[in-house]
Design a protein around this motif. Structure first.
Motif, PDB file in Angstrom:
ATOM      1  N   VAL A   1      15.466  -2.938  -3.222  1.00 25.50           N
ATOM      2  CA  VAL A   1      14.160  -2.544  -3.233  1.00 25.50           C
ATOM      3  C   VAL A   1      13.974  -1.205  -2.664  1.00 25.50           C
ATOM      4  CG1 VAL A   1      11.866  -2.995  -2.564  1.00 25.50           C
ATOM      5  CG2 VAL A   1      13.316  -4.879  -3.155  1.00 25.50           C
ATOM      6  N   GLU A   2      13.655  -0.183  -3.359  1.00 20.09           N
ATOM      7  CA  GLU A   2      13.833   1.249  -2.984  1.00 20.09           C
ATOM      8  C   GLU A   2      12.514   1.633  -2.812  1.00 20.09           C
ATOM      9  OE1 GLU A   2      15.741   3.369  -6.074  1.00 20.09           O
ATOM     10  OE2 GLU A   2      17.739   1.938  -5.792  1.00 20.09           O
ATOM     11  N   CYS A   3      12.227   2.144  -1.707  1.00 17.55           N
ATOM     12  CA  CYS A   3      10.744   2.984  -1.273  1.00 17.55           C
ATOM     13  C   CYS A   3      11.028   4.543  -1.381  1.00 17.55           C
ATOM     14  CB  CYS A   3      10.234   2.390  -0.139  1.00 17.55           C
ATOM     15  SG  CYS A   3      10.171   0.615   0.132  1.00 17.55           S
ATOM     16  N   ILE A   4      10.324   5.215  -2.247  1.00 21.58           N
ATOM     17  CA  ILE A   4      10.691   6.330  -2.416  1.00 21.58           C
ATOM     18  C   ILE A   4       9.255   7.247  -2.415  1.00 21.58           C
ATOM     19  CG2 ILE A   4      11.623   8.284  -4.009  1.00 21.58           C
ATOM     20  CD1 ILE A   4      12.753   5.833  -5.179  1.00 21.58           C
ATOM     21  N   ALA A   5       9.453   8.340  -1.426  1.00 22.91           N
ATOM     22  CA  ALA A   5       8.174   9.301  -1.419  1.00 22.91           C
ATOM     23  C   ALA A   5       8.427  10.843  -1.931  1.00 22.91           C
ATOM     24  CB  ALA A   5       7.584   9.094  -0.060  1.00 22.91           C
ATOM     25  N   ASN A   6       7.899  11.485  -2.572  1.00 21.60           N
ATOM     26  CA  ASN A   6       8.179  12.931  -3.016  1.00 21.60           C
ATOM     27  C   ASN A   6       7.464  13.447  -1.739  1.00 21.60           C
ATOM     28  OD1 ASN A   6       8.939  12.153  -5.404  1.00 21.60           O
ATOM     29  ND2 ASN A   6       7.520  12.884  -6.518  1.00 21.60           N
TER      30      ASN A   6
ATOM     31  N   CYS B   1      12.846  14.250  -1.667  1.00 20.43           N
ATOM     32  CA  CYS B   1      11.975  13.245  -1.497  1.00 20.43           C
ATOM     33  C   CYS B   1      12.856  12.513  -0.236  1.00 20.43           C
ATOM     34  CB  CYS B   1      12.338  12.181  -2.732  1.00 20.43           C
ATOM     35  SG  CYS B   1      14.100  11.861  -3.146  1.00 20.43           S
ATOM     36  N   PHE B   2      12.205  11.417   0.237  1.00 22.48           N
ATOM     37  CA  PHE B   2      12.760  10.568   1.209  1.00 22.48           C
ATOM     38  C   PHE B   2      12.666   9.227   0.697  1.00 22.48           C
ATOM     39  CE2 PHE B   2      12.654   8.067   5.057  1.00 22.48           C
ATOM     40  CZ  PHE B   2      13.772   8.449   5.609  1.00 22.48           C
ATOM     41  N   SER B   3      13.800   8.309   0.892  1.00 26.08           N
ATOM     42  CA  SER B   3      13.767   6.951   0.292  1.00 26.08           C
ATOM     43  C   SER B   3      14.534   5.949   1.462  1.00 26.08           C
ATOM     44  CB  SER B   3      14.601   6.960  -1.001  1.00 26.08           C
ATOM     45  OG  SER B   3      15.853   7.477  -0.691  1.00 26.08           O
ATOM     46  N   TYR B   4      14.116   5.023   1.350  1.00 25.35           N
ATOM     47  CA  TYR B   4      14.785   3.894   2.100  1.00 25.35           C
ATOM     48  C   TYR B   4      15.026   2.645   1.196  1.00 25.35           C
ATOM     49  CZ  TYR B   4      15.535   0.305   5.491  1.00 25.35           C
ATOM     50  OH  TYR B   4      16.009  -0.606   6.381  1.00 25.35           O
ATOM     51  N   SER B   5      16.287   1.889   1.226  1.00 25.10           N
ATOM     52  CA  SER B   5      16.347   0.820   0.258  1.00 25.10           C
ATOM     53  C   SER B   5      16.629  -0.275   1.139  1.00 25.10           C
ATOM     54  CB  SER B   5      17.442   1.107  -0.459  1.00 25.10           C
ATOM     55  OG  SER B   5      17.336   2.170  -1.519  1.00 25.10           O
TER      56      SER B   5
ATOM     57  N   ILE C   1       9.178  21.083   6.370  1.00 28.38           N
ATOM     58  CA  ILE C   1       9.860  21.644   5.174  1.00 28.38           C
ATOM     59  C   ILE C   1       9.308  22.961   4.714  1.00 28.38           C
ATOM     60  CG2 ILE C   1      10.754  21.357   2.876  1.00 28.38           C
ATOM     61  CD1 ILE C   1      11.333  18.269   3.994  1.00 28.38           C
ATOM     62  N   VAL C   2       8.033  22.980   4.451  1.00 26.09           N
ATOM     63  CA  VAL C   2       7.089  24.069   3.747  1.00 26.09           C
ATOM     64  C   VAL C   2       7.267  25.085   4.550  1.00 26.09           C
ATOM     65  CG1 VAL C   2       4.716  24.451   3.380  1.00 26.09           C
ATOM     66  CG2 VAL C   2       5.598  22.469   2.306  1.00 26.09           C
ATOM     67  N   ALA C   3       7.077  24.812   6.092  1.00 21.09           N
ATOM     68  CA  ALA C   3       7.118  26.005   7.000  1.00 21.09           C
ATOM     69  C   ALA C   3       8.547  26.805   7.210  1.00 21.09           C
ATOM     70  CB  ALA C   3       6.794  25.584   8.333  1.00 21.09           C
ATOM     71  N   MET C   4       9.604  26.166   6.716  1.00 25.67           N
ATOM     72  CA  MET C   4      10.873  26.728   6.515  1.00 25.67           C
ATOM     73  C   MET C   4      11.315  27.304   5.029  1.00 25.67           C
ATOM     74  SD  MET C   4      14.610  24.471   7.012  1.00 25.67           S
ATOM     75  CE  MET C   4      14.171  24.046   8.613  1.00 25.67           C
ATOM     76  N   SER C   5      10.867  26.735   4.034  1.00 33.30           N
ATOM     77  CA  SER C   5      11.198  26.998   2.907  1.00 33.30           C
ATOM     78  C   SER C   5      10.309  27.224   1.783  1.00 33.30           C
ATOM     79  CB  SER C   5      12.366  26.067   2.289  1.00 33.30           C
ATOM     80  OG  SER C   5      13.479  25.956   3.181  1.00 33.30           O
ATOM     81  N   GLY C   6       8.850  26.959   2.125  1.00 27.29           N
ATOM     82  CA  GLY C   6       7.896  26.969   1.258  1.00 27.29           C
ATOM     83  C   GLY C   6       7.743  25.954   0.287  1.00 27.29           C
ATOM     84  N   GLY C   7       6.977  25.909  -0.861  1.00 29.68           N
ATOM     85  CA  GLY C   7       6.988  24.700  -1.760  1.00 29.68           C
ATOM     86  C   GLY C   7       5.516  24.062  -1.270  1.00 29.68           C
TER      87      GLY C   7
ATOM     88  N   TYR D   1       8.004  15.396   8.058  1.00 30.88           N
ATOM     89  CA  TYR D   1       8.745  16.641   7.681  1.00 30.88           C
ATOM     90  C   TYR D   1       8.164  17.145   6.473  1.00 30.88           C
ATOM     91  CZ  TYR D   1      12.102  14.822  10.831  1.00 30.88           C
ATOM     92  OH  TYR D   1      12.904  14.401  12.045  1.00 30.88           O
ATOM     93  N   ASP D   2       7.111  16.878   5.771  1.00 33.25           N
ATOM     94  CA  ASP D   2       6.654  17.790   4.552  1.00 33.25           C
ATOM     95  C   ASP D   2       6.212  19.222   5.338  1.00 33.25           C
ATOM     96  OD1 ASP D   2       4.059  16.924   5.720  1.00 33.25           O
ATOM     97  OD2 ASP D   2       3.311  16.238   3.836  1.00 33.25           O
TER      98      ASP D   2
END
Length: 161
Positions: free
Chosen positions: A70-75, A111-115, A144-150, A140-141
């Motif tokens: 069972v994979e829980c995945i978030a963009n 993404c971040f995921s946990y199974s 990450i945006v502060a470090m590398s944009g997006g 962490y979003d």
């Protein structure tokens, strides 16, 4: 696991994989009815749950002949600059976090995921996994945006609506 999906068919039966996936998906859905009643169910047996600013996809996939995952995945962030600094940061975070990991999708969305193995899924473990994926993604979003944009996934979702 509360429902033993491993007994649904015999080893070698071509329907084993689908029976395990279907049984696990049904179990996950029964837990979601209590954990996140506003979940969305898709015809392929996957689900989406919104927790805070995170939208988490739950997918059941075959792992072995008698076990599904069972994979829980978030963009988390899309469009970030894929630098050595960012990738090193994500790999270091993977070694520090208690469970789950950052990854890259085909379009370089972070993404971040946990199974969870299907034999270990219960209401508590699923709720814990969803909460952890949501909290980690939400924290962490911004880093990450502060470090590398997006764009954070929450920002992309707002634009699409």
């Amino acid at each position: 696991m509360n429902m033993d999906v491993q007994h649904l068919s015999k080893e070698g039966d071509p329907h084993t994989a689908q029976a395990i996936i279907d049984g696990t998906s049904a179990q996950v859905e029964s837990f979601l009815q209590d954990i996140a009643p506003d979940y969305v169910s898709f015809s392929d047996g996957s689900f989406t749950v919104n927790q805070g600013s995170a939208s988490i996809m739950i997918v059941v996939r075959q792992f072995t002949r008698t076990e599904a995952m069972v994979e829980c995945i978030a963009n988390v962030v899309s469009g970030a600059e894929m630098s050595d600094k960012l990738l090193t940061y994500l790999l270091r975070k993977n070694s520090e976090l208690h469970f789950g990991a950052f990854g890259l999708l085909f379009d370089k969305t972070i993404c971040f995921s946990y199974s969870l193995p299907s034999s270990q899924v219960n209401r508590y473990s699923l709720e814990t996994a969803l909460h952890a994926v949501a909290v980690i993604s939400d924290y962490y979003d911004d880093e990450i945006v502060a470090m590398s944009g997006g764009q954070r996934a929450a920002d992309v979702k707002e634009i699409e609506e």
